[in-house]
Design a protein around this motif. Sequence first.
Motif, PDB file in Angstrom:
ATOM      1  N   MET A 511      21.184  90.395 -26.621  1.00  0.00           N
ATOM      2  CA  MET A 511      21.602  88.998 -26.678  1.00  0.00           C
ATOM      3  C   MET A 511      21.911  88.489 -25.276  1.00  0.00           C
ATOM      4  SD  MET A 511      24.255  89.407 -29.917  1.00  0.00           S
ATOM      5  CE  MET A 511      24.623  87.669 -29.982  1.00  0.00           C
ATOM      6  N   GLN A 512      21.773  87.197 -25.101  1.00  0.00           N
ATOM      7  CA  GLN A 512      22.039  86.557 -23.822  1.00  0.00           C
ATOM      8  C   GLN A 512      22.392  85.102 -24.083  1.00  0.00           C
ATOM      9  OE1 GLN A 512      18.732  87.040 -21.143  1.00  0.00           O
ATOM     10  NE2 GLN A 512      19.973  86.853 -19.295  1.00  0.00           N
ATOM     11  N   CYS A 513      22.978  84.401 -23.138  1.00  0.00           N
ATOM     12  CA  CYS A 513      23.292  82.974 -23.278  1.00  0.00           C
ATOM     13  C   CYS A 513      22.572  82.167 -22.203  1.00  0.00           C
ATOM     14  CB  CYS A 513      24.791  82.740 -23.159  1.00  0.00           C
ATOM     15  SG  CYS A 513      25.759  83.447 -24.504  1.00  0.00           S
ATOM     16  N   ILE A 514      22.074  81.005 -22.599  1.00  0.00           N
ATOM     17  CA  ILE A 514      21.396  80.100 -21.679  1.00  0.00           C
ATOM     18  C   ILE A 514      21.995  78.709 -21.848  1.00  0.00           C
ATOM     19  CG2 ILE A 514      19.186  79.114 -20.956  1.00  0.00           C
ATOM     20  CD1 ILE A 514      17.794  81.486 -22.295  1.00  0.00           C
ATOM     21  N   VAL A 515      22.393  78.086 -20.727  1.00  0.00           N
ATOM     22  CA  VAL A 515      22.948  76.735 -20.728  1.00  0.00           C
ATOM     23  C   VAL A 515      22.280  75.959 -19.603  1.00  0.00           C
ATOM     24  CG1 VAL A 515      25.021  75.325 -20.425  1.00  0.00           C
ATOM     25  CG2 VAL A 515      25.171  77.492 -21.668  1.00  0.00           C
ATOM     26  N   LYS A 516      21.884  74.731 -19.881  1.00  0.00           N
ATOM     27  CA  LYS A 516      21.250  73.906 -18.863  1.00  0.00           C
ATOM     28  C   LYS A 516      22.309  73.200 -18.029  1.00  0.00           C
ATOM     29  CE  LYS A 516      17.472  70.631 -18.162  1.00  0.00           C
ATOM     30  NZ  LYS A 516      16.534  69.681 -18.793  1.00  0.00           N
ATOM     31  N   ASN A 517      22.164  73.304 -16.705  1.00  0.00           N
ATOM     32  CA  ASN A 517      23.061  72.648 -15.762  1.00  0.00           C
ATOM     33  C   ASN A 517      22.232  71.690 -14.922  1.00  0.00           C
ATOM     34  OD1 ASN A 517      24.979  71.855 -13.928  1.00  0.00           O
ATOM     35  ND2 ASN A 517      25.360  73.888 -13.075  1.00  0.00           N
ATOM     36  N   GLY A 518      22.164  70.434 -15.356  1.00  0.00           N
ATOM     37  CA  GLY A 518      21.284  69.478 -14.691  1.00  0.00           C
ATOM     38  C   GLY A 518      19.836  69.874 -14.898  1.00  0.00           C
ATOM     39  N   SER A 519      19.129  70.096 -13.803  1.00  0.00           N
ATOM     40  CA  SER A 519      17.720  70.494 -13.895  1.00  0.00           C
ATOM     41  C   SER A 519      17.540  72.008 -13.910  1.00  0.00           C
ATOM     42  CB  SER A 519      16.944  69.904 -12.710  1.00  0.00           C
ATOM     43  OG  SER A 519      17.463  70.395 -11.481  1.00  0.00           O
ATOM     44  N   VAL A 520      18.664  72.766 -13.846  1.00  0.00           N
ATOM     45  CA  VAL A 520      18.599  74.222 -13.750  1.00  0.00           C
ATOM     46  C   VAL A 520      19.105  74.849 -15.043  1.00  0.00           C
ATOM     47  CG1 VAL A 520      19.456  76.246 -12.508  1.00  0.00           C
ATOM     48  CG2 VAL A 520      18.905  74.149 -11.246  1.00  0.00           C
ATOM     49  N   TYR A 521      18.389  75.859 -15.503  1.00  0.00           N
ATOM     50  CA  TYR A 521      18.868  76.656 -16.633  1.00  0.00           C
ATOM     51  C   TYR A 521      19.651  77.852 -16.072  1.00  0.00           C
ATOM     52  CZ  TYR A 521      15.986  74.098 -19.963  1.00  0.00           C
ATOM     53  OH  TYR A 521      15.435  73.113 -20.752  1.00  0.00           O
ATOM     54  N   GLU A 522      20.906  77.994 -16.543  1.00  0.00           N
ATOM     55  CA  GLU A 522      21.736  79.103 -16.105  1.00  0.00           C
ATOM     56  C   GLU A 522      21.760  80.189 -17.176  1.00  0.00           C
ATOM     57  OE1 GLU A 522      25.525  77.439 -15.007  1.00  0.00           O
ATOM     58  OE2 GLU A 522      24.737  76.698 -13.096  1.00  0.00           O
ATOM     59  N   PHE A 523      21.706  81.453 -16.723  1.00  0.00           N
ATOM     60  CA  PHE A 523      21.615  82.603 -17.615  1.00  0.00           C
ATOM     61  C   PHE A 523      22.856  83.484 -17.454  1.00  0.00           C
ATOM     62  CE2 PHE A 523      17.414  81.079 -17.433  1.00  0.00           C
ATOM     63  CZ  PHE A 523      16.655  81.645 -18.453  1.00  0.00           C
ATOM     64  N   SER A 524      23.435  83.892 -18.566  1.00  0.00           N
ATOM     65  CA  SER A 524      24.538  84.850 -18.525  1.00  0.00           C
ATOM     66  C   SER A 524      23.986  86.259 -18.370  1.00  0.00           C
ATOM     67  CB  SER A 524      25.364  84.769 -19.807  1.00  0.00           C
ATOM     68  OG  SER A 524      24.673  85.405 -20.876  1.00  0.00           O
ATOM     69  N   ASN A 525      24.897  87.217 -18.232  1.00  0.00           N
ATOM     70  CA  ASN A 525      24.532  88.616 -18.376  1.00  0.00           C
ATOM     71  C   ASN A 525      24.055  88.867 -19.808  1.00  0.00           C
ATOM     72  OD1 ASN A 525      27.445  87.991 -18.839  1.00  0.00           O
ATOM     73  ND2 ASN A 525      27.419  90.031 -19.743  1.00  0.00           N
ATOM     74  N   ALA A 526      23.319  89.945 -20.010  1.00  0.00           N
ATOM     75  CA  ALA A 526      22.828  90.303 -21.342  1.00  0.00           C
ATOM     76  C   ALA A 526      23.690  91.418 -21.937  1.00  0.00           C
ATOM     77  CB  ALA A 526      21.373  90.753 -21.265  1.00  0.00           C
ATOM     78  N   LEU A 527      23.717  91.481 -23.268  1.00  0.00           N
ATOM     79  CA  LEU A 527      24.480  92.504 -23.985  1.00  0.00           C
ATOM     80  C   LEU A 527      23.562  93.323 -24.886  1.00  0.00           C
ATOM     81  CD1 LEU A 527      27.602  90.457 -25.175  1.00  0.00           C
ATOM     82  CD2 LEU A 527      27.364  91.819 -23.084  1.00  0.00           C
ATOM     83  N   ASN A 528      23.864  94.608 -24.965  1.00  0.00           N
ATOM     84  CA  ASN A 528      23.238  95.509 -25.931  1.00  0.00           C
ATOM     85  C   ASN A 528      24.246  95.704 -27.055  1.00  0.00           C
ATOM     86  OD1 ASN A 528      22.107  97.577 -27.401  1.00  0.00           O
ATOM     87  ND2 ASN A 528      21.973  99.020 -25.706  1.00  0.00           N
ATOM     88  N   VAL A 529      24.065  95.003 -28.169  1.00  0.00           N
ATOM     89  CA  VAL A 529      25.046  94.956 -29.252  1.00  0.00           C
ATOM     90  C   VAL A 529      24.612  95.884 -30.379  1.00  0.00           C
ATOM     91  CG1 VAL A 529      26.326  93.460 -30.820  1.00  0.00           C
ATOM     92  CG2 VAL A 529      25.507  92.557 -28.621  1.00  0.00           C
ATOM     93  N   VAL A 530      25.527  96.760 -30.799  1.00  0.00           N
ATOM     94  CA  VAL A 530      25.224  97.712 -31.862  1.00  0.00           C
ATOM     95  C   VAL A 530      25.818  97.210 -33.173  1.00  0.00           C
ATOM     96  CG1 VAL A 530      25.402 100.098 -32.634  1.00  0.00           C
ATOM     97  CG2 VAL A 530      25.234  99.584 -30.185  1.00  0.00           C
ATOM     98  N   PHE A 531      24.949  96.818 -34.100  1.00  0.00           N
ATOM     99  CA  PHE A 531      25.349  96.393 -35.439  1.00  0.00           C
ATOM    100  C   PHE A 531      25.104  97.536 -36.430  1.00  0.00           C
ATOM    101  CE2 PHE A 531      24.451  92.307 -33.412  1.00  0.00           C
ATOM    102  CZ  PHE A 531      25.539  91.551 -33.816  1.00  0.00           C
ATOM    103  N   GLY A 532      25.751  97.456 -37.589  1.00  0.00           N
ATOM    104  CA  GLY A 532      25.478  98.378 -38.679  1.00  0.00           C
ATOM    105  C   GLY A 532      24.644  97.687 -39.753  1.00  0.00           C
ATOM    106  N   VAL A 533      23.575  98.338 -40.209  1.00  0.00           N
ATOM    107  CA  VAL A 533      22.715  97.746 -41.240  1.00  0.00           C
ATOM    108  C   VAL A 533      22.486  98.745 -42.360  1.00  0.00           C
ATOM    109  CG1 VAL A 533      21.562  96.182 -39.672  1.00  0.00           C
ATOM    110  CG2 VAL A 533      20.657  98.492 -39.980  1.00  0.00           C
TER     111      VAL A 533
END
Length: 533
Positions: A511-533
């Motif tokens: 997972m990761q987060c993306i937010v637009k800041n004016g004309s630039v898209y800013e990216f967060s760090n990414a996560l390796n998330v362990v779910f149970g299924v």
Amino acid sequence: MMRKQQASQAGKRTSYLLMNINGVLTDKTAQYASASDVAHDTGMLTPQNSREVAIGDLNADGWLDLITSVSISDGDPKSISHPRVYRNLGEDGGGAWLGLKFENARFPQLKTVNGLNVAPRFCGMGLGDVTGDGSLDVYYADYDTTETGIVEQGTWDLNDRLLTNDGNGFFTDESAARLTVAQLLSAFGADAHIVDLNADGRKDIVKDTTLNSPTGVRLIYNSPTTYGNFTAMGLTDIGSGSPYGALAGNLNNDSIMDVVVVDDGNDKFRLGTGYNGLNQVTWTALKNYTFVNGADDGFGHTPFIEDLNGDGWNDVLITDVDGDLTGCGRRLHIYHNTGTVPGDLNLVLKEEVELASGSQGAGWKGAVGITSNDEEGSYDVGFGDFDKDGDTDLLIATCSGTQYFQNELNPIQVVCQDDMGFGGPGSMVFSICGDPLNEGGGVATMELSGAVANQPLYIPLALAAGTVPFKGGTLVPFPLLIMVSGLMTDGAGEFTAPINGSAGADLHVYMQCIVKNGSVYEFSNALNVVFGV
């Protein structure tokens, strides 16, 4: 974190504002602590020869401000050579914190008794209300001669200084009006604190001076009749031969102040036994610490009195890096308070160890999980419940960096999903912390900070991490499984949401987060998330 070149040297360093973001101390200096009212000055990013910093609400607006102690800066402009006040700007109308701003006029130009403008050589500092008006004042311990050969000119000597606060966070030098020449005299004033020593509701001064005459830990009591005037109370010396640090606090739980003394020889402590006819504390003789195995390696500097194990009895920590000389070969000592009976005058403060391997040998020293290598070359220790589980964690600043030690006294399980990095552009921080998400009934908190306020938030998810270029950043979740949309950051540029876990086989979702800041898209760090299924 205020920094300088090691020992009594003129070398300057930038400082840091580290903010706790989901348990991760994150450098936010440029964003929140680079403002200044001096041209071309960049706040904490401007190098200074800073010895210490104290935190308190200096202008009574409900927000915590900073004031520093600054040393050898001869010839530098006042904004560099003098202590700095960083005002907390509070929040904007949308609830976003505005950070800290250096404001030069809040601290005056200091002058010698002959009116000469000079740069101070302050080491220790104490912050507290000594005048009784509810405002925080500041006391500085001065030094002259050094062991590094940087000798102060006699006509430039300031001696100690007491600066009073007008209530709005502006300071005035009232040293000569409130203290005698003898009370203000220090040779190497390594430490200072403002504390109520005799339980009369008025703050007193504890300082130490060493290296040359005068030498001692000196107590300066506030007047019982004229609040804020110390001149009639004289000096009480309770120190050892070569003290480089001192701290008053309660060690044997009898409500009478005790004192920890750091010495170039063996460190000591004294217990308060009562009060004399002048309502000044009476003391036991100097007492030694006890060692299970090993010994005091001398030349410490900064003492701390903290209850590390939550038993209601304060323990003692003493760092080892000398404030005057270079050297990182000694280590931090942690002394366990073994007291059980309040008022015990035979109190034992003992350094516990895992193995009989000497002071620098194998095994933990002082506290389970901390070794002599971890403790070597220690400057300072920070205390706080950084993981919010109810016990006291440690930051230990050493010659080789700052380390975090998490107290497991209250082992509430807090799992943060694996941070893969790859953030940017921008400075967004993405985390999911709480219960494990591969166990039934668990709940964790998904949190994003450092984003643009009130903007759409996109969260890409994938079952693999392909790390491909995307809209000017690096997309980690790839091949893309789904792009979650319809979310918004709040007025502070943050977003939080609960995530429920479930039991079952592990499933890794990136997972990761993306937010637009004016004309630039800013990216967060990414996560390796362990779910149970």
